[in-house]
Design a protein around this motif. Sequence first.
Motif, PDB file in Angstrom:
ATOM      1  N   GLN A  58       0.799  -1.465  -0.177  1.00 53.74           N
ATOM      2  CA  GLN A  58      -0.113  -0.052  -0.211  1.00 53.74           C
ATOM      3  C   GLN A  58       0.911   0.570  -0.090  1.00 53.74           C
ATOM      4  O   GLN A  58       0.144   2.293  -1.119  1.00 53.74           O
ATOM      5  N   GLN A  60       0.474   4.412  -2.759  1.00 51.41           N
ATOM      6  CA  GLN A  60      -0.342   5.669  -2.748  1.00 51.41           C
ATOM      7  C   GLN A  60       0.534   6.565  -2.674  1.00 51.41           C
ATOM      8  O   GLN A  60       0.689   7.228  -3.392  1.00 51.41           O
ATOM      9  N   ASP A 119      -0.221   9.489  -4.770  1.00 46.94           N
ATOM     10  CA  ASP A 119       0.434  10.863  -4.867  1.00 46.94           C
ATOM     11  C   ASP A 119       0.923  11.721  -5.366  1.00 46.94           C
ATOM     12  O   ASP A 119       1.164  12.397  -6.051  1.00 46.94           O
ATOM     13  N   ASP A 174      -6.438  -1.368  -3.687  1.00 46.12           N
ATOM     14  CA  ASP A 174      -6.324  -0.019  -4.146  1.00 46.12           C
ATOM     15  C   ASP A 174      -6.196   0.932  -4.694  1.00 46.12           C
ATOM     16  O   ASP A 174      -5.707   1.575  -5.098  1.00 46.12           O
TER      17      ASP A 174
END
Length: 213
Positions: free
Chosen positions: A97, A101, A105, A126
């Motif tokens: 993750q 992530q 971002d 996800d």
Amino acid sequence: MVVKLTPRDVMDDAPVIPVIVLSDVAHAAPLASALVAGGIRMLEVTLRTGAALACIEAIARDVPEAVIGAGTVRSAADAQAAARAGARFAVSPGYTQAVGQACKDLDLPLLPGVSTGSEIMAAQQDGFDALKFFPAVPAGGATMLMAWEGPFGDVKFCPTGGINPANARDFLVLPNVACVGGSWLSPAEVIARGDWKHITQLAKDAVALRAGR
């Protein structure tokens, strides 16, 4: 203006994404130019050497026709460094993750590595549905991908690991395979002698694999 990519854009551009290991930045731009001349634009330079980030930066700066990506992205820091160097996509050998992530971002398209159903489900949860199957041949090869077509019919894969010109079409004919990844387009000995015409021919041969689909 740089066009925003999606992971599917990366996988759909050509039958093969070259997996490139470079130790000398002087080889980066000539190699990229040779691959582009043969019809391969999506280039994965792995973060396996101390020169990798400088090579990504050189290709991003000097070969605008190429779409440079970073491979072997294993952490958020890797993703951030790759983006700063000019990478336009990332490829990871597995999935966490934190990596997912970080790439979100950074607005950096990610092809996460998976080798089990649980890893596919975690990546899908996800928001990732364009995945790298790695290491493809040791992890079950085309047979495994055929088995995944049922429960994971909405996922597209780029199998990497053990893929070569002799078996690439076995993967490319599968409905859930968008492309394959392979190191045979950038052999170390060919790069060392600067035989860029040979690299271009390897790229042309790889593009021709699409005809077998």
